[in-house]
Motif scaffolding. Structure first.
Motif, mmCIF file in Angstrom:
data_model
loop_
_atom_site.group_PDB
_atom_site.id
_atom_site.type_symbol
_atom_site.label_atom_id
_atom_site.label_comp_id
_atom_site.label_asym_id
_atom_site.label_seq_id
_atom_site.Cartn_x
_atom_site.Cartn_y
_atom_site.Cartn_z
ATOM 1 N N GLY A 1 0.843 -1.197 0.000
ATOM 2 C CA GLY A 1 0.000 0.000 0.000
ATOM 3 C C GLY A 1 0.871 1.237 0.000
ATOM 4 O O GLY A 1 1.969 1.239 -0.577
ATOM 5 N N LEU A 2 0.395 2.294 0.671
ATOM 6 C CA LEU A 2 1.141 3.554 0.674
ATOM 7 C C LEU A 2 2.449 3.404 1.442
ATOM 8 O O LEU A 2 3.527 3.752 0.948
ATOM 9 N N ALA A 3 2.367 2.868 2.651
ATOM 10 C CA ALA A 3 3.577 2.754 3.479
ATOM 11 C C ALA A 3 4.553 1.742 2.888
ATOM 12 O O ALA A 3 5.761 2.011 2.788
ATOM 13 N N GLU B 1 2.406 -8.431 -1.615
ATOM 14 C CA GLU B 1 1.081 -7.799 -1.724
ATOM 15 C C GLU B 1 0.067 -8.884 -2.067
ATOM 16 O O GLU B 1 0.230 -9.598 -3.040
ATOM 17 N N MET B 2 -0.982 -8.980 -1.273
ATOM 18 C CA MET B 2 -1.933 -10.097 -1.458
ATOM 19 C C MET B 2 -2.955 -9.869 -2.568
ATOM 20 O O MET B 2 -3.542 -10.816 -3.072
ATOM 21 N N ARG B 3 -3.186 -8.571 -2.921
ATOM 22 C CA ARG B 3 -4.130 -8.341 -4.010
ATOM 23 C C ARG B 3 -3.458 -8.692 -5.344
ATOM 24 O O ARG B 3 -2.249 -8.529 -5.471
ATOM 25 N N CYS C 1 -10.066 5.935 -0.751
ATOM 26 C CA CYS C 1 -11.264 6.768 -0.624
ATOM 27 C C CYS C 1 -11.036 8.110 -1.301
ATOM 28 O O CYS C 1 -11.102 8.202 -2.523
ATOM 29 N N SER C 2 -10.758 9.162 -0.544
ATOM 30 C CA SER C 2 -10.597 10.473 -1.196
ATOM 31 C C SER C 2 -9.299 10.469 -2.004
ATOM 32 O O SER C 2 -8.436 9.605 -1.824
ATOM 33 N N VAL D 1 0.754 -12.901 3.108
ATOM 34 C CA VAL D 1 1.660 -13.358 4.161
ATOM 35 C C VAL D 1 0.786 -13.715 5.351
ATOM 36 O O VAL D 1 -0.050 -12.912 5.784
ATOM 37 N N SER E 1 -5.061 -8.764 6.589
ATOM 38 C CA SER E 1 -5.838 -10.010 6.497
ATOM 39 C C SER E 1 -5.865 -10.728 7.853
ATOM 40 O O SER E 1 -4.965 -10.547 8.686
ATOM 41 N N GLN F 1 -0.762 2.732 8.604
ATOM 42 C CA GLN F 1 -1.882 2.839 9.530
ATOM 43 C C GLN F 1 -1.772 1.828 10.682
ATOM 44 O O GLN F 1 -2.133 2.144 11.805
ATOM 45 N N GLY G 1 -4.105 8.389 8.189
ATOM 46 C CA GLY G 1 -4.047 9.256 7.009
ATOM 47 C C GLY G 1 -3.048 8.796 5.961
ATOM 48 O O GLY G 1 -2.096 8.074 6.247
ATOM 49 N N TYR G 2 -3.326 9.218 4.715
ATOM 50 C CA TYR G 2 -2.467 8.818 3.590
ATOM 51 C C TYR G 2 -1.023 9.273 3.786
ATOM 52 O O TYR G 2 -0.090 8.492 3.656
HETATM 53 C C1 LIG Z 1 -12.164 2.520 3.979
HETATM 54 C C2 LIG Z 1 -11.051 3.468 4.314
HETATM 55 C C3 LIG Z 1 -11.057 4.760 3.807
HETATM 56 C C4 LIG Z 1 -10.010 5.642 4.096
HETATM 57 N N1 LIG Z 1 -10.036 6.895 3.585
HETATM 58 C C5 LIG Z 1 -9.017 7.744 3.810
HETATM 59 C C6 LIG Z 1 -8.996 9.042 3.219
HETATM 60 O O1 LIG Z 1 -9.908 9.409 2.505
HETATM 61 N N2 LIG Z 1 -7.954 9.868 3.481
HETATM 62 C C7 LIG Z 1 -6.917 9.477 4.273
HETATM 63 O O2 LIG Z 1 -5.970 10.263 4.464
HETATM 64 N N3 LIG Z 1 -6.889 8.247 4.846
HETATM 65 C C8 LIG Z 1 -7.913 7.378 4.644
HETATM 66 N N4 LIG Z 1 -7.905 6.114 5.211
HETATM 67 C C9 LIG Z 1 -6.855 5.769 6.156
HETATM 68 C C10 LIG Z 1 -5.473 5.414 5.565
HETATM 69 O O3 LIG Z 1 -4.796 6.597 5.226
HETATM 70 C C11 LIG Z 1 -5.476 4.503 4.368
HETATM 71 O O4 LIG Z 1 -6.045 3.297 4.738
HETATM 72 C C12 LIG Z 1 -4.051 4.225 3.819
HETATM 73 O O5 LIG Z 1 -4.164 3.532 2.623
HETATM 74 C C13 LIG Z 1 -3.184 3.468 4.798
HETATM 75 O O6 LIG Z 1 -1.948 3.154 4.207
HETATM 76 P P1 LIG Z 1 -1.222 1.781 4.572
HETATM 77 O O7 LIG Z 1 -0.030 1.703 3.729
HETATM 78 O O8 LIG Z 1 -1.060 1.704 6.026
HETATM 79 O O9 LIG Z 1 -2.280 0.655 4.180
HETATM 80 P P2 LIG Z 1 -2.849 0.267 2.726
HETATM 81 O O10 LIG Z 1 -2.672 1.388 1.778
HETATM 82 O O11 LIG Z 1 -4.206 -0.280 2.951
HETATM 83 O O12 LIG Z 1 -1.878 -0.896 2.275
HETATM 84 C C14 LIG Z 1 -1.839 -2.146 2.915
HETATM 85 C C15 LIG Z 1 -1.672 -3.205 1.846
HETATM 86 O O13 LIG Z 1 -1.414 -4.457 2.488
HETATM 87 C C16 LIG Z 1 -2.100 -5.482 1.785
HETATM 88 N N5 LIG Z 1 -2.248 -6.599 2.722
HETATM 89 C C17 LIG Z 1 -3.071 -6.703 3.790
HETATM 90 N N6 LIG Z 1 -2.850 -7.870 4.440
HETATM 91 C C18 LIG Z 1 -1.872 -8.517 3.748
HETATM 92 C C19 LIG Z 1 -1.203 -9.747 3.928
HETATM 93 N N7 LIG Z 1 -1.487 -10.589 4.931
HETATM 94 N N8 LIG Z 1 -0.237 -10.132 3.021
HETATM 95 C C20 LIG Z 1 0.083 -9.288 1.983
HETATM 96 N N9 LIG Z 1 -0.543 -8.119 1.752
HETATM 97 C C21 LIG Z 1 -1.492 -7.714 2.652
HETATM 98 C C22 LIG Z 1 -3.370 -4.810 1.333
HETATM 99 O O14 LIG Z 1 -3.910 -5.465 0.193
HETATM 100 C C23 LIG Z 1 -2.904 -3.405 0.992
HETATM 101 O O15 LIG Z 1 -2.544 -3.251 -0.349
HETATM 102 C C24 LIG Z 1 -8.942 5.220 4.934
HETATM 103 C C25 LIG Z 1 -8.955 3.916 5.453
HETATM 104 C C26 LIG Z 1 -9.992 3.047 5.146
HETATM 105 C C27 LIG Z 1 -9.971 1.659 5.703
#
Ligand SMILES: Cc1cc2nc3c(=O)[nH]c(=O)nc-3n(C[C@H](O)[C@H](O)[C@H](O)COP(=O)(O)OP(=O)(O)OC[C@H]3O[C@@H](n4cnc5c(N)ncnc54)[C@H](O)[C@@H]3O)c2cc1C
Length: 448
Positions: A14-16, A35-37, A55-56, A125, A143, A346, A352-353
């Motif tokens: 994802g983002l991080a 990445e699981m998707r 989302c946004s 994973v 997951s 997160q 947040g993004y």
């Molecule tokens: C529904 C929703 C809406 C949101 N809207 C906003 C918004 O509008 N603005 C904002 O600033 N923040 C928003 N957030 C909060 C947050 O900023 C985002 O979720 C952001 O994408 C988090 O980044 P991340 O890298 O932590 O997780 P993600 O971007 O979700 O990346 C995590 C990745 O890990 C993968 N993954 C999960 N489990 C496994 C596994 N076991 N094995 C391998 N891959 C796996 C997922 O498929 C995903 O691609 C929202 C959150 C949610 C849940």
């Protein structure tokens, strides 16, 4: 020489995770990004792309000397891939950095897939390999199998699946002529009066309950967000729906409190608790809710003492997998019990993004330091990045709620500067930003 180092594992593209992988690869180390998707979907993602914005499409304000701008500015100085792509994918959005989400995710995916030091594996994973340097960045919708394993490593009681966020207001926007300091029955935790209390009389309470019941709700991101509530953290509008007195017997109960102006117990109170590690801000205790943000501002300004409240954060409740970071992580995002495991995004307890991108960048850089057998060097506390790390590792663990970047996470100015900028908030914020960027430059001059 470097090629002999075992690849670093990053869980979640994802983002991080994408930012972390990029930082590690550009530092000269091999990594595997899992990445699981698309094999295994999440309830929110719609594509198989990396760094999908669920989302946004806004990466928040670019207004100079705002806190979200400062965080982005620091990331740009540290060569963030995602911030570079965001600039290329920018679409008009006023003062905010808004992006074309398809272009953004596509270009991040392309950069990651084309990098010779990054291997992308499309698989879920289910457990963490504790011998490899690993960054856990699986996000709010981690997951189930992996969440269970994270619970095993961190202690299940330190892993949460819902975020129940109460609003936070700026201290100086609370009317001190109305809000009074007191703890229930005079029982203070530390010898001071712990809470600020906003008293309501019967009419004010009745009007407040009416306003809550009529307020417009936020549409749910995913169905789970409205379907299930824990009884312990019900949204205030749900409490109001259960009966007109429920709030007065719940978060607004006046027992053990006396308004010094009247010498009597108020009909109801709203209690505000000073935030640990957040300078100059208070949270409205037990006021998690699903109301739209402008509705929250309107309704909560009906509370006596909060008529001019400035909101640093609004209340929310949503599905979110995150750890109790203050009990588990260092300020370099390493697990205290196993420093080869880092958390980012997160799940590390930010919201947040851009905050997710930032913690991905931090964890990626520290993982690269670990791989080169160097000491991990925390980012300066004066920076927005360092302040996020300080919050994640040092906030009050008893009531931990993920945070966005705001000025109250940054260290307050020293007394002379505070006095100098007392009446000029804009100048105060500009000074905090100047100090943050200067301190990041000093850090980069030594370690970059
Ligand atoms: C529904 C929703 C809406 C949101 N809207 C906003 C918004 O509008 N603005 C904002 O600033 N923040 C928003 N957030 C909060 C947050 O900023 C985002 O979720 C952001 O994408 C988090 O980044 P991340 O890298 O932590 O997780 P993600 O971007 O979700 O990346 C995590 C990745 O890990 C993968 N993954 C999960 N489990 C496994 C596994 N076991 N094995 C391998 N891959 C796996 C997922 O498929 C995903 O691609 C929202 C959150 C949610 C849940």
């Amino acid at each position: 020489m470097l090629d002999l180092v075992a690849p670093i594992h990053i869980l979640g593209g994802g983002l991080a995770g994408s930012e972390a992988a990029w930082q590690i690869a550009t530092a000269g180390f091999d990594c595997v990004l899992f990445e699981m998707r698309p094999r295994q979907p999440t309830p929110a993602h719609k594509t198989d792309q990396l760094a999908e914005l669920v989302c946004s499409n806004s990466l928040k304000s670019e207004a100079e000397n705002s806190a979200p701008w400062l965080l982005k500015e620091e990331l740009r100085k540290l060569d963030s891939l995602l911030l570079r792509v965001a600039r290329e994918a920018r679409v008009p959005g006023g003062q905010a950095l808004t992006v074309d989400r398809e272009v953004f995710a596509r270009e991040v995916s392309r950069a990651i897939e084309d990098h010779p030091r990054i291997e992308l594996r499309r698989e879920e994973v289910r457990s963490i390999a504790e011998d490899a340097i690993t960054i856990v960045a699986t996000g709010p919708l981690t997951s189930g199998a992996l969440a269970e394993d994270i619970g095993r490593i961190t202690g299940a009681e330190r892993l949460f699946f819902y975020d129940s966020i109460s609003p936070i207001v700026e201290a100086e926007s609370i009317d001190p002529g109305v809000a009074f300091r007191a703890s229930r029955y005079g029982k203070s935790m530390d010898g001071t009066d712990d809470y600020l209390n906003c008293p309501l009389d019967r009419d004010q309470y009745e009007r407040f309950v009416d306003a809550i019941l009529a307020a417009e709700a936020v549409p749910a991101h995913i169905p789970e967000d409205t379907a299930r509530f824990f009884e312990a953290c019900l949204p205030i509008e749900e409490l109001a729906r259960r009966g007109r007195e429920t709030l007065r017997f719940g978060p607004m109960k006046p027992m053990g409190l006396e308004d010094p102006r009247t010498g009597r117990r108020p009909y109801a109170v709203v209690q505000l608790r000073q935030e640990n590690l957040r300078a100059d801000s208070f949270n409205l205790v037990g006021f998690q809710n699903h109301m739209r943000f402008p509705e929250q501002a309107r309704v909560f300004r009906m509370i006596p003492g909060l008529e001019r409240a400035e909101f640093l954060r609004y209340g929310q409740i949503h599905r979110n997998t995150f750890i109790n970071a203050p009990t588990l992580l260092t300020n370099t995002l390493q697990l205290r019990t196993n420093p080869r495991i880092l958390f980012a995004g997160q799940i590390s307890g930010v919201e947040g993004y851009v905050e997710s991108i930032a913690t991905g960048l931090i964890a990626g850089r520290h993982a690269a330091e670990l791989a080169s057998d160097a000491e991990t060097r925390a980012f300066p506390r004066a920076t927005a990045i360092g302040s996020l790390c300080a919050f994640v590792s040092g906030a009050d663990a008893r009531n931990y709620q993920p945070a966005n970047i705001t000025f109250d996470l940054l260290p307050a100015l020293d007394e002379p500067a505070r006095l100098r900028f007392r009446r000029d908030k804009k100048a105060r914020h500009a000074e905090i930003c100047r100090r943050a960027l200067e301190s990041l430059d000093e850090y980069r001059a030594i370690y970059a």
